[in-house]
Design an enzyme around this catalytic site. Sequence first.
Site, PDB file in Angstrom:
ATOM      1  N   LYS A 175       0.839  -1.205   0.000  1.00 38.20           N
ATOM      2  CA  LYS A 175       0.000   0.000   0.000  1.00 38.20           C
ATOM      3  C   LYS A 175       0.874   1.256   0.000  1.00 38.20           C
ATOM      4  O   LYS A 175       0.677   2.162  -0.807  1.00 38.20           O
ATOM      5  CB  LYS A 175      -0.884  -0.004   1.256  1.00 38.20           C
ATOM      6  CG  LYS A 175      -1.529   1.323   1.567  1.00 38.20           C
ATOM      7  CD  LYS A 175      -2.434   1.245   2.772  1.00 38.20           C
ATOM      8  CE  LYS A 175      -1.764   1.566   4.099  1.00 38.20           C
ATOM      9  NZ  LYS A 175      -1.414   2.988   4.279  1.00 38.20           N
ATOM     10  N   ASN A 176       1.853   1.302   0.893  1.00 41.80           N
ATOM     11  CA  ASN A 176       2.634   2.532   1.043  1.00 41.80           C
ATOM     12  C   ASN A 176       3.589   2.767  -0.119  1.00 41.80           C
ATOM     13  O   ASN A 176       4.093   3.873  -0.286  1.00 41.80           O
ATOM     14  CB  ASN A 176       3.411   2.510   2.367  1.00 41.80           C
ATOM     15  CG  ASN A 176       2.484   2.710   3.554  1.00 41.80           C
ATOM     16  OD1 ASN A 176       1.288   2.959   3.382  1.00 41.80           O
ATOM     17  ND2 ASN A 176       3.020   2.586   4.753  1.00 41.80           N
ATOM     18  N   ARG A 226      -4.735  10.450   4.690  1.00 45.90           N
ATOM     19  CA  ARG A 226      -3.739  11.526   4.722  1.00 45.90           C
ATOM     20  C   ARG A 226      -2.811  11.503   3.519  1.00 45.90           C
ATOM     21  O   ARG A 226      -2.321  12.537   3.088  1.00 45.90           O
ATOM     22  CB  ARG A 226      -2.877  11.395   5.984  1.00 45.90           C
ATOM     23  CG  ARG A 226      -3.610  11.456   7.270  1.00 45.90           C
ATOM     24  CD  ARG A 226      -2.658  11.162   8.402  1.00 45.90           C
ATOM     25  NE  ARG A 226      -1.428  11.922   8.224  1.00 45.90           N
ATOM     26  CZ  ARG A 226      -1.264  13.185   8.579  1.00 45.90           C
ATOM     27  NH1 ARG A 226      -2.235  13.824   9.167  1.00 45.90           N
ATOM     28  NH2 ARG A 226      -0.117  13.785   8.351  1.00 45.90           N
ATOM     29  N   CYS A 263      -4.649  12.395  13.426  1.00 47.79           N
ATOM     30  CA  CYS A 263      -5.159  11.049  13.199  1.00 47.79           C
ATOM     31  C   CYS A 263      -5.365  10.394  14.552  1.00 47.79           C
ATOM     32  O   CYS A 263      -5.148  11.016  15.587  1.00 47.79           O
ATOM     33  CB  CYS A 263      -4.254  10.244  12.280  1.00 47.79           C
ATOM     34  SG  CYS A 263      -2.795   9.633  13.062  1.00 47.79           S
ATOM     35  N   ARG A 306      -0.173  14.717  13.168  1.00 48.66           N
ATOM     36  CA  ARG A 306       0.816  14.246  12.185  1.00 48.66           C
ATOM     37  C   ARG A 306       1.081  15.399  11.235  1.00 48.66           C
ATOM     38  O   ARG A 306       0.384  15.576  10.247  1.00 48.66           O
ATOM     39  CB  ARG A 306       0.294  13.003  11.456  1.00 48.66           C
ATOM     40  CG  ARG A 306       0.310  11.780  12.351  1.00 48.66           C
ATOM     41  CD  ARG A 306      -0.187  10.559  11.657  1.00 48.66           C
ATOM     42  NE  ARG A 306       0.691  10.094  10.595  1.00 48.66           N
ATOM     43  CZ  ARG A 306       0.389   9.062   9.808  1.00 48.66           C
ATOM     44  NH1 ARG A 306      -0.751   8.406   9.984  1.00 48.66           N
ATOM     45  NH2 ARG A 306       1.205   8.673   8.868  1.00 48.66           N
ATOM     46  N   ASP A 312       5.202   0.775  12.039  1.00 51.06           N
ATOM     47  CA  ASP A 312       3.999   0.087  11.553  1.00 51.06           C
ATOM     48  C   ASP A 312       3.924  -1.369  12.019  1.00 51.06           C
ATOM     49  O   ASP A 312       2.941  -2.059  11.729  1.00 51.06           O
ATOM     50  CB  ASP A 312       3.934   0.147  10.018  1.00 51.06           C
ATOM     51  CG  ASP A 312       3.503   1.526   9.524  1.00 51.06           C
ATOM     52  OD1 ASP A 312       3.083   2.348  10.365  1.00 51.06           O
ATOM     53  OD2 ASP A 312       3.587   1.778   8.307  1.00 51.06           O
ATOM     54  N   ILE A 345       8.865   7.035  16.808  1.00 52.16           N
ATOM     55  CA  ILE A 345       8.365   7.756  15.627  1.00 52.16           C
ATOM     56  C   ILE A 345       7.031   8.431  15.953  1.00 52.16           C
ATOM     57  O   ILE A 345       6.832   9.607  15.699  1.00 52.16           O
ATOM     58  CB  ILE A 345       8.178   6.808  14.422  1.00 52.16           C
ATOM     59  CG1 ILE A 345       9.418   5.932  14.203  1.00 52.16           C
ATOM     60  CG2 ILE A 345       7.802   7.595  13.160  1.00 52.16           C
ATOM     61  CD1 ILE A 345      10.622   6.597  13.615  1.00 52.16           C
ATOM     62  N   ARG A 390      -8.476  -0.852   5.040  1.00 55.13           N
ATOM     63  CA  ARG A 390      -7.630   0.190   4.445  1.00 55.13           C
ATOM     64  C   ARG A 390      -6.282  -0.372   4.019  1.00 55.13           C
ATOM     65  O   ARG A 390      -5.664   0.157   3.102  1.00 55.13           O
ATOM     66  CB  ARG A 390      -7.355   1.287   5.489  1.00 55.13           C
ATOM     67  CG  ARG A 390      -8.495   2.238   5.719  1.00 55.13           C
ATOM     68  CD  ARG A 390      -8.011   3.412   6.541  1.00 55.13           C
ATOM     69  NE  ARG A 390      -6.691   3.802   6.084  1.00 55.13           N
ATOM     70  CZ  ARG A 390      -5.704   4.198   6.869  1.00 55.13           C
ATOM     71  NH1 ARG A 390      -5.876   4.299   8.158  1.00 55.13           N
ATOM     72  NH2 ARG A 390      -4.528   4.531   6.356  1.00 55.13           N
TER      73      ARG A 390
HETATM   74  C1  UD1 Z   1       4.518   6.879   6.407  1.00 57.44           C
HETATM   75  C2  UD1 Z   1       3.631   5.658   6.292  1.00 57.44           C
HETATM   76  C3  UD1 Z   1       3.146   5.219   7.667  1.00 57.44           C
HETATM   77  C4  UD1 Z   1       4.325   5.024   8.605  1.00 57.44           C
HETATM   78  C5  UD1 Z   1       5.232   6.248   8.604  1.00 57.44           C
HETATM   79  C6  UD1 Z   1       6.507   6.051   9.400  1.00 57.44           C
HETATM   80  C7  UD1 Z   1       2.586   5.957   4.127  1.00 57.44           C
HETATM   81  C8  UD1 Z   1       1.351   6.268   3.356  1.00 57.44           C
HETATM   82  N1  UD1 Z   1       2.481   6.019   5.452  1.00 57.44           N
HETATM   83  O1  UD1 Z   1       3.730   7.929   6.935  1.00 57.44           O
HETATM   84  O2  UD1 Z   1       2.428   3.998   7.513  1.00 57.44           O
HETATM   85  O3  UD1 Z   1       3.853   4.820   9.917  1.00 57.44           O
HETATM   86  O4  UD1 Z   1       5.622   6.568   7.257  1.00 57.44           O
HETATM   87  O5  UD1 Z   1       7.222   4.986   8.882  1.00 57.44           O
HETATM   88  O6  UD1 Z   1       3.607   5.616   3.560  1.00 57.44           O
HETATM   89  N2  UD1 Z   1       6.975  14.524  10.566  1.00 57.44           N
HETATM   90  C9  UD1 Z   1       7.100  15.862  10.842  1.00 57.44           C
HETATM   91  N3  UD1 Z   1       6.775  16.750   9.854  1.00 57.44           N
HETATM   92  C10 UD1 Z   1       6.369  16.362   8.616  1.00 57.44           C
HETATM   93  C11 UD1 Z   1       6.267  14.990   8.330  1.00 57.44           C
HETATM   94  C12 UD1 Z   1       6.574  14.095   9.333  1.00 57.44           C
HETATM   95  O7  UD1 Z   1       7.465  16.244  11.948  1.00 57.44           O
HETATM   96  O8  UD1 Z   1       6.120  17.237   7.770  1.00 57.44           O
HETATM   97  C13 UD1 Z   1       7.304  13.503  11.609  1.00 57.44           C
HETATM   98  C14 UD1 Z   1       6.108  12.671  12.016  1.00 57.44           C
HETATM   99  O9  UD1 Z   1       5.328  13.283  13.002  1.00 57.44           O
HETATM  100  C15 UD1 Z   1       6.783  11.392  12.500  1.00 57.44           C
HETATM  101  C16 UD1 Z   1       8.022  11.290  11.609  1.00 57.44           C
HETATM  102  O10 UD1 Z   1       8.209  12.581  11.055  1.00 57.44           O
HETATM  103  O11 UD1 Z   1       7.202  11.531  13.837  1.00 57.44           O
HETATM  104  C17 UD1 Z   1       7.900  10.279  10.498  1.00 57.44           C
HETATM  105  O12 UD1 Z   1       6.725  10.526   9.751  1.00 57.44           O
HETATM  106  P1  UD1 Z   1       6.638  10.237   8.187  1.00 57.44           P
HETATM  107  O13 UD1 Z   1       7.763   9.335   7.812  1.00 57.44           O
HETATM  108  O14 UD1 Z   1       6.497  11.507   7.445  1.00 57.44           O
HETATM  109  O15 UD1 Z   1       5.279   9.450   8.077  1.00 57.44           O
HETATM  110  P2  UD1 Z   1       4.264   9.419   6.860  1.00 57.44           P
HETATM  111  O16 UD1 Z   1       4.990   9.628   5.583  1.00 57.44           O
HETATM  112  O17 UD1 Z   1       3.099  10.300   7.169  1.00 57.44           O
END
Ligand code: UD1
Length: 416
Positions: free
Chosen positions: A22-23, A92, A116, A121, A304, A326, A396
């Site tokens: 999915k991701n 998201r 969420c 997030r 995850d 995380i 999902r």
């Molecule tokens: C993706 C995955 C999700 C997984 C996560 C971490 C998808 C669709 N989702 O989510 O399943 O749990 O990676 O492996 O691929 N952060 C910030 N600012 C930002 C973006 C992120 O501070 O603009 C922080 C987040 O709060 C978190 C960390 O960075 O603590 C990692 O998040 P991120 O890797 O961005 O997660 P997603 O891409 O949303």
Amino acid sequence: MDKLLVRGGKPLQGTVRISGSKNAALPVMAATLLTPGVHRLRNVPRLRDTHTFARVLELLGARVSFDANLLTVDTREVSSVEAPYELVKTMRASIYVLGPLLARFGRAKVSLPGGCAWGPRPVNLHLTGLRAMGAVLEIEHGYIVGRDARLKGATIGFDVVSVGATAQLMMAAVLAEGTTVLENVALEPDVTVLGEVLAGCGARIEGLGSRRLTIQGVTSLRPIDTAIIPDRIEAATFAAVAAMTGGTIRLENVVPDHFEAALRKLEEAGCALQRAADSVTVAGPARPRPLNVVTQPFPGFPTDMQAQMIAVCAVAEGTSVIEDTIYLDRFTHVPELARMGARIELRGNVAVVKGVDRLAGAQVMATDLRASACLVMAALAAQGETLVDRIYHLDRGYESLEQKLAALGADIQRIH
Ligand code: UD1
């Protein structure tokens, strides 16, 4: 609302074919917006999230069709640049359309995702990065609005490793004018593969697989024709099912390196593993040994899989300590597991899990995708009947979960 009824206590045995990721699929679906053309994505899992993303693409004017797991996206007549709140709030990852829309049209209007189930997030890294590339982005009535953007290369260092921001800026940079350098990027296979897919379409990306990417913008790309990689989290979840039920499960269509961190922890818990090029056989112990787990960006242990690992530790012989670095609040499964007799104490972002001999079936409620998987696993190992409510979360992210578990011998039934 659908529920799952599980009668637990049986070791699961057999072979399961792991679906596409999915991701990994979602950012590639977004990348189809970069180039007008007919894109072919094979091995796309049929999930609520991939269907929601298909709907987002349709609203933008793309023609999208699924034929089994082949997804065809025709982006030649994309005319809208608006991703509405109604869809973004349910998923998201819709934010992935922002970079491609700005890169191709210079305009975008994308709803700002809210929080969420397990807390805030943020998407600040996505916005700061795109602004550094010259996009003027305003927040208007809950939407991120970009107008008259001409993206230019920039050097962007992430202070947090982010899967989403890395994918977003990679997609923006491939068509930007000049050179973009991204530092401290995510190494999750989903991101690296996106880079490889883009490179296969003519993008110029150096450093894939390292923490620093150098991207030379090009003026056009060829349409995408690719197969989505196997889902490492689904694979690791089934491996954990073997560990927890004391069964033997062969995972087919996997890339073992993609979930090596989880496999190593399961070995530590007492599982016997046989790794091959595209399969792994996991034989669970009579009872798992306790573990210390800390979630980290790839290649570390994935957040995850945190919930599923807590389920394994709930029946381990001794005390385990599981820390999520995380997502600090991602523990909504803990009080539900407690209803099944698990002994877990939460200390901030650390769960101390005292293993019990047996969990007992109960009525529980799923709160998010991976928490739901954790509850189903607990139900499979528990004595008696468990009714898992709100399983739409599972739909999902796990393709045909109950059919796959039933084929391994689980007594599991969906109740409409
Ligand atoms: C993706 C995955 C999700 C997984 C996560 C971490 C998808 C669709 N989702 O989510 O399943 O749990 O990676 O492996 O691929 N952060 C910030 N600012 C930002 C973006 C992120 O501070 O603009 C922080 C987040 O709060 C978190 C960390 O960075 O603590 C990692 O998040 P991120 O890797 O961005 O997660 P997603 O891409 O949303």
